[in-house]
Design an enzyme around this catalytic site. Structure first.
Site, PDB file in Angstrom:
ATOM      1  CB  CYS A 183      -1.013   0.253   1.765  1.00 55.55           C
ATOM      2  SG  CYS A 183      -2.013  -1.236   1.113  1.00 55.55           S
ATOM      3  CE  LYS A 194      10.998  -2.815  -6.220  1.00 54.25           C
ATOM      4  NZ  LYS A 194      12.099  -3.959  -6.879  1.00 54.25           N
ATOM      5  NE  ARG A 201       4.278   1.675  -0.382  1.00 56.22           N
ATOM      6  CZ  ARG A 201       5.746   1.404   0.385  1.00 56.22           C
ATOM      7  NH1 ARG A 201       6.738   1.852   0.010  1.00 56.22           N
ATOM      8  NH2 ARG A 201       4.906   0.923   1.988  1.00 56.22           N
ATOM      9  CE  LYS A 216      13.317 -11.429  -9.944  1.00 56.22           C
ATOM     10  NZ  LYS A 216      14.482 -10.703  -8.888  1.00 56.22           N
ATOM     11  CD  GLU A 261      10.040 -11.461  -8.777  1.00 58.25           C
ATOM     12  OE1 GLU A 261       8.944 -11.116  -7.930  1.00 58.25           O
ATOM     13  OE2 GLU A 261      10.784 -11.684  -8.942  1.00 58.25           O
ATOM     14  CG  HIS A 277      20.043 -36.683  -5.604  1.00 57.53           C
ATOM     15  ND1 HIS A 277      20.147 -37.912  -4.585  1.00 57.53           N
ATOM     16  CD2 HIS A 277      21.281 -35.907  -5.566  1.00 57.53           C
ATOM     17  CE1 HIS A 277      21.405 -38.442  -4.999  1.00 57.53           C
ATOM     18  NE2 HIS A 277      22.147 -36.395  -5.145  1.00 57.53           N
ATOM     19  CD  GLU A 301      17.145 -12.226  -8.220  1.00 55.79           C
ATOM     20  OE1 GLU A 301      17.029 -13.315  -7.585  1.00 55.79           O
ATOM     21  OE2 GLU A 301      16.797 -12.228  -8.453  1.00 55.79           O
ATOM     22  CD1 TRP A 303      -0.424  -6.338  -3.156  1.00 55.75           C
ATOM     23  CD2 TRP A 303      -0.195  -6.574  -0.995  1.00 55.75           C
ATOM     24  NE1 TRP A 303       0.189  -7.879  -3.112  1.00 55.75           N
ATOM     25  CE2 TRP A 303       0.627  -7.906  -1.981  1.00 55.75           C
ATOM     26  CE3 TRP A 303      -0.575  -6.795   0.305  1.00 55.75           C
ATOM     27  CZ2 TRP A 303       0.280  -9.531  -0.718  1.00 55.75           C
ATOM     28  CZ3 TRP A 303       0.046  -8.001   1.038  1.00 55.75           C
ATOM     29  CH2 TRP A 303       0.295  -9.511   0.392  1.00 55.75           C
ATOM     30  CG  ASN A 336       1.539   1.425   4.137  1.00 49.62           C
ATOM     31  OD1 ASN A 336       2.639   2.029   4.804  1.00 49.62           O
ATOM     32  ND2 ASN A 336       1.893   0.140   4.025  1.00 49.62           N
ATOM     33  N   GLY A 337      -0.265  -0.688   6.047  1.00 52.21           N
ATOM     34  CA  GLY A 337      -0.316  -1.407   7.415  1.00 52.21           C
ATOM     35  C   GLY A 337      -0.933  -2.095   7.914  1.00 52.21           C
TER      36      GLY A 337
HETATM   37  C1  F6R Z   1      11.555 -10.235  -6.474  1.00 49.98           C
HETATM   38  C2  F6R Z   1      11.918  -9.176  -5.306  1.00 49.98           C
HETATM   39  C3  F6R Z   1      11.767 -10.029  -3.506  1.00 49.98           C
HETATM   40  C4  F6R Z   1      12.723  -8.588  -2.924  1.00 49.98           C
HETATM   41  C5  F6R Z   1      11.981  -9.469  -1.368  1.00 49.98           C
HETATM   42  C6  F6R Z   1      12.828  -8.538  -0.281  1.00 49.98           C
HETATM   43  O1  F6R Z   1      12.251  -9.942  -7.024  1.00 49.98           O
HETATM   44  O2  F6R Z   1      12.001  -8.549  -5.800  1.00 49.98           O
HETATM   45  O3  F6R Z   1      12.134 -11.204  -3.486  1.00 49.98           O
HETATM   46  O4  F6R Z   1      13.800  -9.040  -2.712  1.00 49.98           O
HETATM   47  O5  F6R Z   1      10.404  -9.196  -1.312  1.00 49.98           O
HETATM   48  O6  F6R Z   1      12.090  -6.753  -0.274  1.00 49.98           O
HETATM   49  P1  F6R Z   1      13.659  -6.370   0.109  1.00 49.98           P
HETATM   50  O7  F6R Z   1      14.852  -6.052  -0.823  1.00 49.98           O
HETATM   51  O8  F6R Z   1      12.953  -4.247  -0.347  1.00 49.98           O
HETATM   52  O9  F6R Z   1      13.578  -6.349   1.543  1.00 49.98           O
END
Ligand code: F6R
Length: 612
Positions: free
Chosen positions: A2, A607, A27, A489, A492, A508, A485, A78, A104-105
């Site tokens: 949010c 984010k 957000r 990517k 997601e 395995h 990673e 969100w 927010n929260g």
């Molecule tokens: C994936 C992604 C998330 C963040 C995770 C931590 O692309 O961006 O997995 O890496 O939510 O976020 P931060 O780094 O802001 O603590």
């Protein structure tokens, strides 16, 4: 999760609120809304389900436009309590619509507060935790309190993490806002003032900001900003300037933020190295302010992509500094009753600096006596205030929900830390350190080359995923965290199941997944890991896998097993993870755009994960 924004000023209220929301949309994008004071004694609320463009359309279609509004607040959601719907969208109103609130929260004691309000005859319109705030404010305003008095009192009743902003029809030209745990900044202007969940939201309008700390609130009018504790005691705090260029949050000709941020990686690495590699070929991390010579153990805590960076950090720290490193997912570490002492350095990595689990892990680390170093991209973020030392990545704002440039910058920051630890513990000879520093200096150019050499091959690689039902990303050594990673990517942003595995684990279990509809992305670095990966990948090919190989251009054996090769420049091991990462980000982008998906705003995500 949010985003909230607020504005008090002149004719550009709607522009500021909408642009602020657009920049905070990363957000959350389940719904969006505005509450404004179009004139004395009135509030108007507009809310829409779905991404911000739905609210934009509603604003544009509103009969007669808003004209000059005195003050306003906005929200992009969100969903936590209550599904995405118009009733659950913010702002929420109390007192027959005379007071409006954005939040927010999470208000943890909302159920109890709601029961009390219902007993007093208040009817609820939504399933949200936020609505209690609006009604509690309305009760106090009706009892004769000013908006600021009522707000402080209500904030003190709330438990949990929150940033809240409110306006009242009866106090035109005033916005109040306060916070605990969730972020909030006030932006300072001339004849206008602003507030938002984050600095990037306001960069098009101001560069001067004041932080609001935990349990503090701001009373904002067009000519004044007054900070106080929830209890009313005044607070004095100096403003700070932010030098981020507003263009950093524009697309600048790229089709989406993800491509833009992928292409910004060479610059992000350069900026993160800047001033930290001395003329003498040494690393300078004196800014961190923690004596690293006494470190006997390192624990890295982080979530998601940042956790993957941490896994690479382990590799380099153990190699250069010969100290044991554990890497923990922050949401596990925080409840693990961790062991620590002053010889333990906890490295907390968070792009946003506001991830709830990572902040809680920092608290837990401090609780057991460890020292905490934060690696973050966000100056002034919550984590910078909790940690004993801070190492900033300097990538500029990252808008796309999926992290790209901040990941490579985190890896570079960890590389620097590993070298500095090695130097201070005398486990890394000066000559070797100079060599490593020299290699790291090449990283921006090599990453640029990787971007260029992969660009022409993505179509072909993406075609292998057209009919795919799942995919496997395989690597060994430093290529293993990169595989994790890469899989993250892809899943997601394209919603295609993808797993990262150490290539040696295939036999395995996971090899059972292999057929022509489960493409394999194989990462070939160099040395023993490359050789072993090659035989593991050959075994998948023998079972019908189609392989995308990320390999050095002269690696004929890797090309031999692959349907498509994404070539990356041959580089020393220090920067292998950086050049291997780039093709995976670009592949995920290609697969997702081929599927017609919005790469910047993947479904269900936000984010900053500011709730547990
Ligand atoms: C994936 C992604 C998330 C963040 C995770 C931590 O692309 O961006 O997995 O890496 O939510 O976020 P931060 O780094 O802001 O603590």
């Amino acid at each position: 999760m949010c985003g909230i924004v607020g504005y008090v000023g002149g004719s550009r209220s709607i522009e500021v609120l909408m642009e602020g929301l657009q920049r905070l949309e990363y957000r959350g994008y389940d719904s969006a809304g505005l509450a404004v004071q179009p004139g004395e004694g009135r509030l108007e609320v507009l809310r829409r389900v779905g991404p911000l463009r739905e609210l934009e359309r509603a604003v544009a279609e509103r009969n007669g436009g808003f004209g000059e509004v005195l003050a306003g607040i906005g929200h992009t959601r969100w969903a936590t309590h209550g599904r995405p719907s118009e009733e659950n969208a913010h702002p929420h109103v109390g007192g027959d619509g005379r007071v409006a609130v954005v939040h927010n929260g999470i208000v943890e004691n909302h159920a109890e507060l709601r029961k009390g309000l219902e007993r007093r005859g208040v009817g609820f319109r939504s399933e949200t935790d936020t609505e209690v705030i609006a009604h509690l404010l309305a009760e106090r305003l009706e009892g004769g309190a000013s908006l600021a008095e009522a707000f402080g009192e209500v904030m003190e009743m709330l438990e949990g993490a929150f940033a809240v902003a409110a306006i009242s029809a009866d106090e035109p030209g005033t916005v109040v806002a306060g916070r605990r745990q969730s972020p909030l900044v006030v932006g300072l202007g001339e004849g206008e003032n602003f507030l938002a969940s984050g600095v990037p939201a306001l960069l098009g309008f101001t560069h001067r900001f004041v932080l609001v700390e935990n349990d503090e609130m701001a009373v904002v009018t067009r000519s004044s900003v007054e900070l106080r504790r929830f209890g009313g005691e005044p607070v004095e705090r100096e403003p700070f300037e932010v030098d981020w260029d507003p263009e950093a949050v524009e697309l600048g000709g790229f089709p989406d933020y993800m491509s833009k941020e992928i292409h910004e990686q060479p610059q992000a690495i350069r900026a993160t190295l800047d001033g930290r590699l001395g003329e003498d070929g040494m690393v300078d991390l004196s800014e961190v302010g923690i004596d690293l010579s006494g470190v006997e153990r390192v624990v890295v805590v982080a979530c998601g992509t940042a956790y993957h960076a941490g896994l690479l950090g382990k590799y380099f720290i153990e190699r250069y500094a010969r100290v044991p490193v554990e890497v923990a997912v922050a949401s596990e570490y925080r409840y693990s009753d961790p062991v620590g002492d002053p010889g333990t350095l906890v490295v907390a990595i968070s792009q946003s600096g506001e991830t709830t689990d990572t902040l809680a892990a920092v608290d837990a680390a401090k609780g057991c006596g460890a020292r905490v170093l934060a690696i973050t991209n966000t100056r002034g973020s919550l984590i910078t205030r909790e940690a004993d030392g801070v190492l900033l990545t300097r990538t500029g704002p990252e808008i796309c929900v999926a992290a790209t440039k901040t990941f490579v910058a985190q890896v570079v920051a960890l590389d620097l830390l590993a070298m500095e630890l090695g130097r201070s513990r005398e486990t890394l000879a000066e000559e070797r350190l100079r060599e490593l520093v020299g290699e790291l200096r090449l990283a921006p150019e090599r990453v640029q080359e990787a971007i260029e050499s992969v660009s022409g091959r993505l179509d072909e690689a993406s075609a292998l995923f057209e009919e795919a039902r799942c995919s496997l990303f395989l690597g060994r050594g430093v290529a293993y965290p990169v595989a994790l990673e890469g899989a993250l990517k892809l899943k997601e942003i394209s919603y295609l199941p993808a797993e990262g595995y150490p290539a040696g684990e295939m036999k395995h279990g996971p090899i059972a997944l292999i057929d022509e509809r489960c493409p394999v992305v194989a990462l070939f670095g160099s040395g023993i890991h490359r050789e072993k990966t090659l035989s593991n990948v050959q075994e998948t090919v023998a079972r019908g896998a189609r392989v995308v190989a990320v390999a050095f251009p002269d690696d004929e054996e890797a090309s031999g097993v692959a349907s498509v090769v994404l070539p990356v420049p041959r580089v020393p091991e220090t920067i292998v993870p950086l050049v291997l990462t780039v093709p995976l980000q670009m592949l995920a982008h290609e697969v997702a755009t081929d599927r017609g998906l919005d790469v910047d705003k993947p479904r269900n995500l936000a984010k900053s994960v500011t709730v547990e």
